[in-house]
Motif scaffolding. Sequence first.
Motif, PDB file in Angstrom:
ATOM      1  N   HIS A  95       0.837  -1.195   0.000  1.00  0.00           N
ATOM      2  CA  HIS A  95       0.000   0.000   0.000  1.00  0.00           C
ATOM      3  C   HIS A  95       0.877   1.251   0.000  1.00  0.00           C
TER       4      HIS A  95
ATOM      5  N   GLU B 281      -4.668  -0.307   7.656  1.00  0.00           N
ATOM      6  CA  GLU B 281      -4.202  -0.804   6.370  1.00  0.00           C
ATOM      7  C   GLU B 281      -3.081  -1.812   6.590  1.00  0.00           C
ATOM      8  N   PRO B 282      -2.906  -2.758   5.668  1.00  0.00           N
ATOM      9  CA  PRO B 282      -1.886  -3.789   5.822  1.00  0.00           C
ATOM     10  C   PRO B 282      -0.488  -3.211   6.046  1.00  0.00           C
ATOM     11  N   ASN B 283       0.194  -3.773   7.033  1.00  0.00           N
ATOM     12  CA  ASN B 283       1.589  -3.449   7.336  1.00  0.00           C
ATOM     13  C   ASN B 283       1.810  -2.003   7.761  1.00  0.00           C
TER      14      ASN B 283
ATOM     15  N   ARG C  83       3.602  -3.122  13.722  1.00  0.00           N
ATOM     16  CA  ARG C  83       2.864  -3.230  12.467  1.00  0.00           C
ATOM     17  C   ARG C  83       1.418  -3.620  12.733  1.00  0.00           C
TER      18      ARG C  83
ATOM     19  N   GLU D 251      -0.586  -5.876  11.686  1.00  0.00           N
ATOM     20  CA  GLU D 251      -0.918  -7.279  11.904  1.00  0.00           C
ATOM     21  C   GLU D 251      -0.613  -7.714  13.342  1.00  0.00           C
TER      22      GLU D 251
ATOM     23  N   ILE E 262      -7.814  -5.692   9.762  1.00  0.00           N
ATOM     24  CA  ILE E 262      -6.943  -5.201   8.695  1.00  0.00           C
ATOM     25  C   ILE E 262      -7.817  -4.977   7.471  1.00  0.00           C
TER      26      ILE E 262
ATOM     27  N   GLU F 176      -8.029  -3.964   3.557  1.00  0.00           N
ATOM     28  CA  GLU F 176      -7.420  -3.713   2.258  1.00  0.00           C
ATOM     29  C   GLU F 176      -8.038  -2.457   1.648  1.00  0.00           C
TER      30      GLU F 176
END
Length: 289
Positions: free
Chosen positions: A62, A227-229, A254, A256, A267, A269
């Motif tokens: 992202h 958002e991821p990571n 992070r 996650e 999380i 996307e």
Amino acid sequence: MILRKELFRRPKNELEASNRLYKVPSPDIPGEMCVLCPSCKKTLFTGELNGNANVCPECGYHFRMNARQRINLIADENTFEELNGNLISKNPINFPNYPEKIKHARLESAEKEAVVTGTAQIGGFPCALFVMEARFMMGSMGTVVGEKITRIFEYATERSLPVVGYVVSGGARMQEGILSLMQMAKTSGAVKRHSDAGNLYIAVLTDPTTGGVTASFGMEADIILAEPNALIGFAGPRVIEQTMRQKLPAGFQRAEFLLEKGFVDRISERKGQKQEITTLLSLHKEGSR
């Protein structure tokens, strides 16, 4: 004894240049046709990336988005109406070179401050919306950011509107000293009054969300998406390790890891965020009848 002038030069303050610590490729630079994905190292066409919500089609990395891109992505077409857009920062504690930094930030971001606030519809549901701008001094929170966040929550409370907020920040703005730290309590009070009135607040934490923003309105939402990571934390890992005298696990700041520990609800996307937020707004609307 001859004193050399060089000995009295003003020391370079690395914190003032902290935006360099978060530099990532920006896919919206005019004239740049390609950008390198920092995750998979794939060369991507800018047009392809923009058409994919600034998400790498190869690995799902992202990229960061500016505030207007976020608004265009999440809000229904032609429904966003900006509020308090003319509020601008001064130099309340006469911090050296601060006016120049503000001027540079406005040119770099094309925004007057580090947050854009207003009303919009998402999936047909009216809401108040705030979106933070990383290119304006890394989304740092000064008095104007705190005022705009407070005002949008007060506006939403008066009209029984849910609030959707996109958070990205390097924390409190050091150039405004204690006044920036006071915004933590100010915004938290506005969030609490909004919640006590039975209204919904959804926060989407993006990369990075740190410092005093994390310690206040960033983590006070009813539903926290990330958002991821995304990097999410208060202090940096080196400071925490030195304080605790313990080695920290890999990736502990992070999204996650925070999901695993219960600090984040889900999380999200980027390409599915509008539908996800629409569903949450719909459920809240049905539940409040």
